[in-house]
Design a protein around this motif. Structure first.
Motif, PDB file in Angstrom:
ATOM      1  N   ASP A  54     -42.307 -34.514 -19.163  1.00  0.00           N
ATOM      2  CA  ASP A  54     -41.098 -33.752 -19.484  1.00  0.00           C
ATOM      3  C   ASP A  54     -41.100 -32.429 -18.711  1.00  0.00           C
ATOM      4  OD1 ASP A  54     -38.879 -32.630 -20.602  1.00  0.00           O
ATOM      5  OD2 ASP A  54     -39.637 -32.584 -22.657  1.00  0.00           O
ATOM      6  N   LYS A 114     -38.835 -30.265 -18.619  1.00  0.00           N
ATOM      7  CA  LYS A 114     -38.251 -29.209 -19.470  1.00  0.00           C
ATOM      8  C   LYS A 114     -39.353 -28.503 -20.265  1.00  0.00           C
ATOM      9  CE  LYS A 114     -34.616 -27.277 -21.464  1.00  0.00           C
ATOM     10  NZ  LYS A 114     -33.922 -26.206 -20.822  1.00  0.00           N
ATOM     11  N   GLU A 115     -40.403 -29.240 -20.643  1.00  0.00           N
ATOM     12  CA  GLU A 115     -41.474 -28.640 -21.436  1.00  0.00           C
ATOM     13  C   GLU A 115     -42.230 -27.588 -20.614  1.00  0.00           C
ATOM     14  OE1 GLU A 115     -45.244 -29.915 -24.192  1.00  0.00           O
ATOM     15  OE2 GLU A 115     -43.549 -31.279 -24.020  1.00  0.00           O
TER      16      GLU A 115
END
Length: 178
Positions: free
Chosen positions: A135, A137-138
């Motif tokens: 991810d 975004k993480e």
């Protein structure tokens, strides 16, 4: 008869103007006297309250995964002694709000922090690398959470990450607030 009415009307108008003038003057004097009275707070500010300041910490929203600020009261002495350590440690501890989640991976430790010019260098333990690699975004939230929190301080405009004293290819550049 007309002259009497005009004369009475004129006298009545003069009386109204005189009463109005003195009423306005009385109200102005009364307001001035009220403003001169000293303001006494209903509750005195305690020594402990004087020693606290509000900081903004950035955490991810559990539903939207967007960064949101959380205000915290922090002891001024702590902030003055080691502001970067205090703020990052608060981020590591996580949010107080149930709708927000901690972004920094579990068991991550801040080894040290130094300010050079307008850039803070943060040296983390290797656990900082335990974020979800699938991810993107993480990782962005992890970086932006720390950068947004630290750039709230006037002297900080950039943040550089190190892992156990070494530069790491995953956090190789200096980050600025978006």
């Amino acid at each position: 008869m007309n002259k009497k009415i005009v004369l009475l009307f004129t006298i009545l108008l003069i009386i109204i103007f005189v009463i109005g003038f003195f009423s306005i003057k009385y109200v102005k004097v009364k307001k001035e006297n009220e403003q001169k009275e000293e303001y006494v707070p209903q509750q005195e500010i305690s020594e402990e309250q004087l020693r606290e300041t509000i900081v903004s910490l950035y955490f991810a929203d559990k539903e939207t995964n967007m960064l949101k600020p959380e205000a915290r009261l922090v002891n001024v002495k702590d902030i003055l002694q080691s502001p970067y350590n205090v703020l990052v440690e608060l981020l590591i501890q996580g949010p107080k709000n149930d709708k927000l989640k901690c972004i920094i991976p579990e068991n991550t430790k801040l080894i040290s922090s130094t300010l050079e010019g307008e850039c803070v260098t943060l040296d983390f333990s290797k656990e900082i690398l335990n974020y979800s690699k699938e991810d993107n975004k993480e990782k962005d939230n992890l970086i932006n959470s720390i950068v947004s929190t630290l750039t709230e301080l006037n002297e900080v405009n950039k943040v550089k990450f190190m892992v156990e004293g070494q530069t790491n290819e995953e956090f190789s550049k200096e980050y600025v607030r978006k």
